[in-house]
Each structure stands twice: as C-alpha cells, then as structure tokens.
Design an enzyme around this catalytic site. Structure first.
Site, PDB file in Angstrom:
ATOM      1  N   ASP A 248       0.817  -1.206   0.000  1.00  0.00           N
ATOM      2  CA  ASP A 248       0.000   0.000   0.000  1.00  0.00           C
ATOM      3  C   ASP A 248       0.860   1.270   0.000  1.00  0.00           C
ATOM      4  O   ASP A 248       1.792   1.400   0.796  1.00  0.00           O
ATOM      5  CB  ASP A 248      -0.911  -0.007   1.231  1.00  0.00           C
ATOM      6  N   GLU A 285       1.598  -0.165  -4.806  1.00  0.00           N
ATOM      7  CA  GLU A 285       0.698   0.934  -5.111  1.00  0.00           C
ATOM      8  C   GLU A 285       1.533   2.202  -4.961  1.00  0.00           C
ATOM      9  O   GLU A 285       2.065   2.470  -3.890  1.00  0.00           O
ATOM     10  CB  GLU A 285      -0.489   0.996  -4.166  1.00  0.00           C
TER      11      GLU A 285
END
Length: 578
Positions: A248, A285
């Site tokens: 993330d 990401e």
C-alpha cells in the site's frame, strides 16, 4: 529465544502477563527481553498473554501477535501456524505476466463476510478468467469492520473474518481451485487506535504522511523496525502460503538509507521464491509514476515486480463518464487514453494541474514489459473514495460498462477487476469504520468531508463511516448476477476472459505491439494489438472504423458489424476484430 521474547528498548522493566501468571523478564542483547522464570506449557492449546511495561498494570499486546481474539487493545493469544495441514504441496504458483487479478474485501464479498464463505465463490472467479485473488488487508484492526488500512496488529489476522486458521483454509482452497492469492499489506502507517508499538521501541519517527506518523526506517533503532516489516513479509509468504503482496502507498515510505526498504524487500522475496520454487510477486501501489520501482536491480531499480497505474483508470473513467473534477482534469482529451496505452503513464514528466507541478517519469518502452503495470477501471479506492462510494454502474449504460471491461482486459497491461464489477453490481462500496471511540469516528467523518470538498463533491451526501448501515450497504448482492443487465455484463466478462486466453496478442508484453488512435471529434478510440483491432466508440452517434479484419471476435451488447472494409460501431459500443 522463546516465543515470548520481545524487543523493547524503550522499557526500563518488562513483565510477561501470561495466563493467570506474571513473569519477570530480563533485558538481553539488542534490547530483546526474555522471561526470567518458568512459563506455562502451551503445547495443548493457545494461551493469552501480554506485556506490562515499566510500572503499568495494563498488559499490552505483543507487537508480533498472531491472534487478537478480544480486539487490538487486549492481550494476544498464542497461535502455531505450523499446525495447519496444507493440501497445496503440488502448487507451483501463478506468475503475474498474463494473469488477471481480482480485488475483493472479505467482509463485504459475501453476506457472511468470512474466509470460509468466500471459498464458495471461487468457481465464479474461475469462470471470468481470474488467476490471482487480491485480498484487501486482513490484519487486526480496531472494531469489527473496516477497510483494513487502519491495522495495528500486522502479524494477526482479523478475528471476525475467521482468524489465522480461517485464512489458511482460504489460501489452501484458492490453490486447490487454481487461484493464487495476493495479500494487500500496509507498511506506511499504523491505525489511530491500538498502536502500542511506541511504548516498546522507536517504531515511529518525527513527521507524518497523509494517514499517520512515519515509520522509523532510517533513524536510531531502525534496523529492528525494518526487520519487523521484513519478517511480516515472510510471514504471509511462508506461514500463509500467499503468492504475493500488494504494498500500500509505497510513496509514503520515508526512507533515506542507502538501500531503500523496497529494494531490501525485493531481495529477500526473490531469495525466498528461489527456495520455495514458485513465483512470489511484489506489487507496489505508487503515486509516483516512477519506473524505478519495477526496474530490475541489475539496471539500477528496486526490483519490484509491478506497480499500479492510476493513469489508466483516470483516462478510461473520464472517457466514459465525462467527469473532469480534481485529478481527472488532465485526462479530458481522448488522446490521454491513447498515450497511456502506448507509453504506460500519462504523466511522465508532464504538468499535473491537480498537483501544481510536473509529475512522473517516462517508461523505457524498449525494455519494460507492459504487464509490470496493473490497471483497472474500478477498484476499492476509486469507488470507495468517491463521496457516495458509487460505482460506474449508476451512470453508464451496458455498452459503456462493457467497453470499460474491454479496454481493461484487452489492453496491454495486467488487468485487475474489483469485486462485483463483472455483473455491474448495484451495491456501492463505501468507506466504513467501527471505531469504539466516538471521537475517532467523528474525526474520520470530518476528515473525509474536507477531502471531498477539494474534489468538488457535495459533502452533504457523504455517508457516515461509523453507521453500521454504511457497511451493510457495501456488501455484494449475489442474487443480481443472474438477472437483467447484470447477467448481460457477466456474459461480457466471460466472453472477454475466453478471448484473452485464446489470442496471444492480448497478453503480448511488448509496448511496441500497441498502436492507438483517438479521434477527438467522433470520440472513436482504436488500439492495435498485433493483428487484432480493439475499437471503442465513446461518442453518442454511430461511427465506422476502416479495417481489413474478416471477423468480429467480440462485441459489446449493442453489437458491431463488418461492412465492406469498415467496422460499424453503434453509439457507446466496442468490439474486437481480427
């Protein structure tokens, strides 16, 4: 070392609260504390335990806790991951190249919201060509339901989903069904409630990112903090047999060391992959549009396998919906979609009006394979971070939704689907929390309203994240899939999955095999994939595309036909011809 040893350089005294006993601990090498006296026999099952730091009488959970059955504020419970008898000894993994990824949230994927319930839907995923299931974070969070990005127990699996044993059954079942598992993990911040790590040691440092305090990746004591993260990476891959991790918001990792944490992670995962003899994938990401993340280490990169490309989503979304607010503004020309498909990023050093500066770096089109970019037309962020959590289903017709699938699944990149999009789910995916602390719930709601005002959305329509109805509304309604427009779209995804597996052109990783056109007046977009023509009419009138194709291999629901060297596309329709 014992299973109860703990790193706690900040403490002057540590006692182990285990079962009904309290055991003094003594400081050892590297500020690791170990029990100074006998501890209970836990061979017959789990035992609850925690740590009394300094003179506190309130036990804190283990930073490496494997179970938090009573929540993130209570004592941990021992768990032996080796007790699970795995049935995937013949599993050889799934590579990302050529694969289709499916993102889901365990709590809302099924009415029950558990790992075991999700196992019952794996046949459905196989029917639409899924190879890898990407699971939103499942680590321990405050409350009963949450997106998962507010985790504080990184080594523990959320109990309401089924805990660690349920997760092992889920991964085992996915492998039996021929599906790999990508686990979404968060290393850039910790949640706002239940983070007791600073009481143990220097896990955090001065400064903050969008979501919280910075992890200490480069200051005093950072070697153990980095080891904490790297051991967590290994846990998912070894103890839970997952096939990869989605990392993330890696742009929020603040690391000034000579070897960035991401590169160190890539090195260790590559070594583990060699040992296990199956592919292990790291997907970042990133908001950076920086190919260095996925460039091989031999070429000076970090060596990650892939990264998300939001530019593809933005270009497709704007072309279909016409929305140009906020970060969508730069993607208004249809040519933006053509550039993304041919060059990977739209912002590759160009001016970003949303950021107010130049953004991104160019992709080396000769060297980088297209599959290193993971793309989608919908995902948890792009739906859930809208004011109402509304899907494109609400504003697009069946052909437009089919064209979103067409561009994603027949484009040059690794396609990712978001749960329910394959049948045009009418249920939203809204942002939901269940913080027991009222002040946290209020702060969360107010923060989201301020964020949406920047995008020009009406704050009055933002649902309360703390309202249980917000969570319930976000659960998929599986009965939809067999009726009306939902069944029509599901057939579209099945047809595209079949075509993608039949035609090698659709998984060709060379940027040189992609050539696009974008007519700003007629709103017709074409993409050559080798001998195949992918064409989409974004306009409101019928359009034609010259072609030497002899067959229409796929068409959106409105249909398309060949007529004397032309592909005829109704308004909003798309097709593949060859």
């Amino acid at each position: 070392m014992t299973s109860f040893d703990v790193w706690a350089p900040n403490a002057t005294r540590v006692r182990l609260s285990v079962g009904d006993e309290t055991v003094e601990m003594e400081r050892g090498a590297g500020d690791w504390w170990t029990p100074a006296g006998p501890i209970p026999d836990i061979s017959e099952g789990g035992v609850d335990y925690g740590y009394l730091i300094d003179d506190s009488d309130t036990p804190r959970p283990d930073p490496r806790s494997r179970r938090q059955p009573a929540g993130v504020h209570q004592r941990s419970r021992t768990h032996d991951p080796s007790a699970h008898v795995w049935n995937d000894v013949t599993w050889t993994g799934r590579q990302l190249a050529g694969a289709v990824v499916y993102e889901l949230h365990i709590g809302t994927f099924t009415p029950e919201g558990t790992f075991d319930a999700a196992l019952g839907k794996l046949g459905h995923l196989r029917e639409i060509g899924v190879d890898l299931v990407e699971v939103m974070p499942v680590n321990a969070v405050n409350g009963t339901h949450n997106w998962g990005y507010d985790g504080v127990g990184w080594f523990a699996v959320h109990e309401p989903y089924g805990g660690p044993e349920g997760y092992q059954r889920f991964v085992d079942g996915c492998h039996a069904a021929g599906l790999g598992v990508i686990q979404d993990v968060v290393y850039n911040h910790l949640g706002p409630s239940g983070n007791y790590l600073p009481e143990f040691g220097p896990y955090l440092k001065q400064g903050a990112n969008t979501w919280g305090d910075l992890l200490n990746l480069d200051g005093p004591g950072s070697a153990e903090v980095r080891r904490y993260i790297l051991d967590n990476v290994r846990m998912w891959l070894e103890d839970y047999h997952v096939d990869g991790l989605r990392l993330d918001a890696v742009h929020a990792l603040n690391d000034a060391t000579h070897q960035h944490l991401l590169e160190e992670m890539a090195v260790e995962v590559a070594a583990l992959s060699a040992h296990l003899r199956r592919p292990l994938t790291l997907i970042a990401e990133s908001d950076l549009n920086d190919p260095r993340l996925v460039r091989p280490r031999e070429a000076g990169g970090y060596g990650l396998d892939a990264q998300w490309s939001d530019d593809f989503h933005h270009a497709v979304h704007v072309a279909l919906t016409g929305e140009t607010e906020g970060y969508y503004a730069d993607f208004e020309p249809l040519g933006a979609l053509a550039k993304v498909c041919e060059r990977g990023f739209f912002h590759d050093g160009t001016w970003s009006s949303f950021r107010g500066r130049a953004h991104g770096f160019p992709v080396d089109l000769r060297a980088m394979p297209t599959w290193r970019l993971v793309v989608c037309s919908q995902n948890h962020d792009q739906i859930g971070n809208r004011a109402r959590g509304d899907r494109m289903t609400e504003v697009l017709d069946d052909d437009q939704l089919a064209c979103a699938a067409l561009l994603t699944l027949c484009g040059p990149f690794t396609p990712m689907l978001f749960m329910g999009e394959e049948w045009a789910a009418s249920t939203p995916f809204q942002f939901f929390t269940s913080h027991p602390e009222p002040e946290l719930g209020t702060a969360t709601a107010e923060g989201r309203i301020a964020e949406f005002e920047r995008m020009g959305w009406d704050p009055a329509v933002v649902p309360d994240p703390q309202d249980p109805a917000t969570f319930e509304r976000s659960k998929l309604d599986w009965s939809e899939a067999t009726r009306g427009r939902h069944a029509v779209l599901l057939d579209v995804y099945r047809d595209l999955a079949r075509l993608r597996r039949e035609r090698q052109e659709l998984t060709d990783p060379a940027f040189g095999s992609v050539a696009c056109t974008a007519d700003e007046e007629t709103r017709v977009f074409t993409m050559r994939r080798g001998d195949l023509l992918v064409a989409v009419n974004f306009g409101d009138a019928e359009a034609t595309v010259p072609t030497d194709a002899t067959d229409v291999l796929f068409t959106s629901p409105a249909g398309a036909r060949l007529d004397q060297g032309r592909l005829v596309l109704p308004a909003h329709a798309g097709a593949v011809a060859g």
